[in-house]
Design a protein around this motif. Structure first.
Motif, mmCIF file in Angstrom:
data_model
loop_
_atom_site.group_PDB
_atom_site.id
_atom_site.type_symbol
_atom_site.label_atom_id
_atom_site.label_comp_id
_atom_site.label_asym_id
_atom_site.label_seq_id
_atom_site.Cartn_x
_atom_site.Cartn_y
_atom_site.Cartn_z
ATOM 1 N N UNK A 8 0.834 -1.207 0.000
ATOM 2 C CA UNK A 8 0.000 0.000 0.000
ATOM 3 C C UNK A 8 0.869 1.257 0.000
ATOM 4 N N UNK A 9 1.939 1.250 0.771
ATOM 5 C CA UNK A 9 2.862 2.380 0.794
ATOM 6 C C UNK A 9 3.493 2.586 -0.578
ATOM 7 N N UNK A 10 3.937 1.496 -1.196
ATOM 8 C CA UNK A 10 4.526 1.573 -2.536
ATOM 9 C C UNK A 10 3.499 2.121 -3.525
ATOM 10 N N UNK A 11 2.282 1.614 -3.453
ATOM 11 C CA UNK A 11 1.231 2.070 -4.372
ATOM 12 C C UNK A 11 0.969 3.567 -4.207
ATOM 13 N N UNK A 12 0.904 4.016 -2.976
ATOM 14 C CA UNK A 12 0.636 5.433 -2.721
ATOM 15 C C UNK A 12 1.783 6.327 -3.202
ATOM 16 N N UNK A 13 3.013 5.929 -2.918
ATOM 17 C CA UNK A 13 4.160 6.713 -3.378
ATOM 18 C C UNK A 13 4.244 6.731 -4.905
ATOM 19 N N UNK A 14 4.015 5.575 -5.509
ATOM 20 C CA UNK A 14 4.052 5.492 -6.968
ATOM 21 C C UNK A 14 2.967 6.379 -7.582
ATOM 22 N N UNK A 15 1.791 6.365 -7.013
ATOM 23 C CA UNK A 15 0.689 7.202 -7.503
ATOM 24 C C UNK A 15 1.013 8.681 -7.324
ATOM 25 N N UNK A 16 1.594 9.044 -6.183
ATOM 26 C CA UNK A 16 1.959 10.444 -5.942
ATOM 27 C C UNK A 16 3.001 10.915 -6.950
ATOM 28 N N UNK A 17 4.011 10.076 -7.192
ATOM 29 C CA UNK A 17 5.051 10.456 -8.162
ATOM 30 C C UNK A 17 4.466 10.562 -9.568
ATOM 31 N N UNK A 18 3.630 9.613 -9.942
ATOM 32 C CA UNK A 18 3.025 9.633 -11.274
ATOM 33 C C UNK A 18 2.127 10.863 -11.449
ATOM 34 N N UNK A 19 1.372 11.181 -10.423
ATOM 35 C CA UNK A 19 0.482 12.352 -10.488
ATOM 36 C C UNK A 19 1.290 13.634 -10.618
ATOM 37 N N UNK A 20 2.354 13.736 -9.845
ATOM 38 C CA UNK A 20 3.196 14.939 -9.903
ATOM 39 C C UNK A 20 3.819 15.091 -11.287
ATOM 40 N N UNK A 21 4.385 14.026 -11.818
ATOM 41 C CA UNK A 21 4.991 14.087 -13.154
ATOM 42 C C UNK A 21 3.955 14.480 -14.206
ATOM 43 N N UNK A 22 2.812 13.829 -14.183
ATOM 44 C CA UNK A 22 1.787 14.090 -15.185
ATOM 45 C C UNK A 22 1.250 15.512 -15.070
ATOM 46 N N UNK A 119 12.344 14.063 -3.639
ATOM 47 C CA UNK A 119 11.173 13.210 -3.383
ATOM 48 C C UNK A 119 11.122 12.050 -4.373
ATOM 49 N N UNK A 120 11.320 12.335 -5.670
ATOM 50 C CA UNK A 120 11.283 11.274 -6.672
ATOM 51 C C UNK A 120 12.408 10.261 -6.448
ATOM 52 N N UNK A 121 13.601 10.752 -6.176
ATOM 53 C CA UNK A 121 14.740 9.857 -5.967
ATOM 54 C C UNK A 121 14.603 9.029 -4.708
ATOM 55 N N UNK A 122 14.373 9.696 -3.588
ATOM 56 C CA UNK A 122 14.266 8.997 -2.305
ATOM 57 C C UNK A 122 13.017 8.111 -2.265
ATOM 58 N N UNK A 123 11.923 8.613 -2.804
ATOM 59 C CA UNK A 123 10.693 7.812 -2.828
ATOM 60 C C UNK A 123 10.861 6.544 -3.637
ATOM 61 N N UNK A 124 11.541 6.653 -4.759
ATOM 62 C CA UNK A 124 11.782 5.471 -5.600
ATOM 63 C C UNK A 124 12.670 4.464 -4.881
ATOM 64 N N UNK A 125 13.737 4.948 -4.250
ATOM 65 C CA UNK A 125 14.642 4.037 -3.536
ATOM 66 C C UNK A 125 13.954 3.400 -2.333
ATOM 67 N N UNK A 126 13.075 4.145 -1.678
ATOM 68 C CA UNK A 126 12.319 3.595 -0.552
ATOM 69 C C UNK A 126 11.347 2.513 -1.045
ATOM 70 N N UNK A 127 10.681 2.772 -2.168
ATOM 71 C CA UNK A 127 9.782 1.765 -2.731
ATOM 72 C C UNK A 127 10.553 0.502 -3.103
ATOM 73 N N UNK A 128 11.738 0.668 -3.676
ATOM 74 C CA UNK A 128 12.564 -0.484 -4.027
ATOM 75 C C UNK A 128 12.912 -1.288 -2.779
#
Length: 145
Positions: A8-22, A119-128
């Motif tokens: 769920x945490x990964x999904x939320x972070x991924x959605x936040x990053x995708x929304x920000x980029x878009x 945020x994008x870098x750290x969030x991605x590494x945290x999701x990994x």
């Protein structure tokens, strides 16, 4: 953290990053004059022309594509790691134009871009990390059987 919580945490972070980029990409694509006006100091803004506007639109289209792919893909620990490491050149750009030799070209709003890239870098590494933990937990369960 349990596996459902990790996912769920990964999904939320991924959605936040995708929304920000878009969202930011759409802004660049649809209204480049405001992006340029907020991003560049008056000295450099005076040099902006239709080609500059076209480049900002192209950047926006690429950012939207990245956001859409990020938002619809099933990411793995490797893909999140690659995405996080891919933020390093953006952080270097932030340094160069924020406090380095290129200082004075962009406005003081550069700090917002820096925060976003962190945020994008750290969030991605945290999701990994979370996905790797989940894989290890599943592997331990398989070995226990």
């Amino acid at each position: 953290m349990t596996t459902p919580q990790r996912l769920e945490t990964v999904r939320r972070l991924q959605t936040a990053m995708a929304t920000a980029y878009t969202t930011m990409g759409a802004w660049c694509l649809l209204h480049p004059p405001s992006v340029l006006a907020l991003g560049f100091t008056p000295t450099y803004l005076a040099m902006c022309n239709t080609t500059t506007s076209l480049f900002v639109r192209c950047f926006g289209a690429q950012a939207m594509t990245c956001g859409l792919v990020l938002g619809t893909s099933t990411m793995t620990p490797f893909s999140f790691t690659a995405f996080g490491v891919a933020m390093v050149p953006y952080l270097m750009w932030n340094y160069w134009f924020g406090i380095g030799p290129g200082r004075g070209m962009v406005t003081s709003l550069m700090w917002m871009d820096f925060v976003g890239n962190v945020f994008f870098g750290a969030g991605s590494l945290y999701c990994a990390k979370l996905l790797r933990e989940q894989e290890e937990e599943e592997e331990d369960k398989r070995k226990a059987k």
